[in-house]
Design a protein around this motif. Structure first.
Motif, PDB file in Angstrom:
ATOM      1  N   HIS A 206      -4.086  -6.307   6.154  1.00 53.31           N
ATOM      2  CA  HIS A 206      -3.900  -6.232   4.717  1.00 53.31           C
ATOM      3  C   HIS A 206      -5.249  -6.431   4.091  1.00 53.31           C
ATOM      4  O   HIS A 206      -5.770  -5.751   3.400  1.00 53.31           O
ATOM      5  N   ASP A 207      -5.627  -7.587   4.576  1.00 53.31           N
ATOM      6  CA  ASP A 207      -6.749  -8.407   4.012  1.00 53.31           C
ATOM      7  C   ASP A 207      -8.089  -7.537   4.302  1.00 53.31           C
ATOM      8  O   ASP A 207      -8.783  -7.372   3.353  1.00 53.31           O
TER       9      ASP A 207
ATOM     10  N   ARG B  31      -8.025  -4.054   2.650  1.00 52.03           N
ATOM     11  CA  ARG B  31      -8.180  -4.072   1.293  1.00 52.03           C
ATOM     12  C   ARG B  31      -9.588  -4.519   0.933  1.00 52.03           C
ATOM     13  O   ARG B  31     -10.162  -3.832  -0.213  1.00 52.03           O
TER      14      ARG B  31
ATOM     15  N   PRO C  60     -10.603  -1.200  -1.317  1.00 55.38           N
ATOM     16  CA  PRO C  60      -9.648  -1.742  -2.320  1.00 55.38           C
ATOM     17  C   PRO C  60      -8.946  -0.693  -2.965  1.00 55.38           C
ATOM     18  O   PRO C  60      -7.837  -1.076  -3.721  1.00 55.38           O
TER      19      PRO C  60
ATOM     20  N   GLY D 128      -2.336   2.255  -4.768  1.00 53.43           N
ATOM     21  CA  GLY D 128      -3.704   2.242  -4.841  1.00 53.43           C
ATOM     22  C   GLY D 128      -4.016   3.265  -6.049  1.00 53.43           C
ATOM     23  O   GLY D 128      -3.375   3.820  -6.618  1.00 53.43           O
TER      24      GLY D 128
END
Length: 264
Positions: free
Chosen positions: A54-55, A58, A62, A76
């Motif tokens: 996820h990190d 993103r 983003p 998103g």
């Protein structure tokens, strides 16, 4: 092979999550003999891997949406792109210290899967594909599905959860029909592994129902880019949403579909 910037993002996320899973995997054998057992530990390992993916995704993009096994849908602002993620496909294998599990990531653009990564960190096998760019193993070996022409020569893989559902009962009847028609049936316990291995020619056929989108999406593109055919039980090109997969080279996949259609 030359990777696109987007595929690099996916590979980096999968490798980083894989390193976390490898570290946790090293603790599993010790946990196997404890009274409490390793179930909670594995759940935490799964969540850690998902957090890493996820990190990383993103941070790189983003505005893209995500669909993740544990977290579900994350909206998103891009409107066109969505990452589809299974941070630990093969949880039961991981739980029992079996090295057949993978980090699986797909990129969906306007409803179509355009890039995928399946990474087995224990075997250090990285399967990648981009639409129109072929399927690859560890960036060096281009993948092609096996070319066998008759079911009797084929090794098939399948999945079943044995939870007592109507779907599982149907799968057992399918196994009874397929088994005498093929050279053998295997079950890896990881849909992503099944599809990656089929793309690599290690398996000839794969079928399963009741799958989630993150089980199907990464491997679907790999199989197609390796020259294979993947449909649902009705023989349509199918969707990652209906949970049905029948895959192989064009010839034997059609033969397997014919057998499966006789079972009700």
């Amino acid at each position: 092979m030359a990777r696109s910037a987007l595929l690099n993002v996916m590979v980096n996320a999968a490798l980083k999550a894989g390193r976390s899973l490898t570290k946790d995997f090293g603790e599993i054998e010790n946990l196997q003999v404890s009274r409490k057992g390793p179930a909670d530990f594995v759940s935490n390992a799964d969540r850690r891997a998902e957090q890493i993916v996820h990190d990383e995704l993103r941070k790189a993009r983003p505005t893209y949406a995500l669909l993740m096994e544990e977290r579900g849908e994350i909206e998103g602002t891009d409107g066109q792109h969505r990452w589809i993620v299974d941070p630990l496909d093969g949880t039961t294998n991981f739980l029992h210290a079996l090295p057949l599990f993978a980090v699986a990531i797909a990129l969906e653009r306007a409803g179509e899967i355009v890039a995928s990564v399946i990474y087995n960190p224990v075997m250090d096998e990285l399967f990648t594909a981009e639409k129109g760019g072929g399927a690859w193993l560890n960036d060096r070996k281009r993948l092609r599905v096996a070319g066998r022409r008759h079911l009797a020569d084929c090794v098939a893989s399948m999945g079943i959860r044995l939870t007592g559902t109507d779907n599982d009962a149907l799968t057992l009847r399918q196994v009874g029909a397929v088994n005498p028609a093929v050279a053998g049936i295997r079950r890896t316990g990881s849909a992503s592994t099944d599809l990656a291995w089929l793309a690599a020619g290690r398996l000839d056929l794969y079928w399963e129902a009741g799958l989630a989108p993150w089980d199907v999406a990464p491997g679907q593109l790999l199989v197609r880019e390796a020259g294979g055919t993947i449909t649902d039980y009705a023989g349509s090109t199918g969707s990652i949403w209906n949970g049905q997969v029948v895959a192989g080279n064009e010839l034997v996949q059609a033969q397997l579909l014919k057998v499966l259609r006789t079972i009700r």
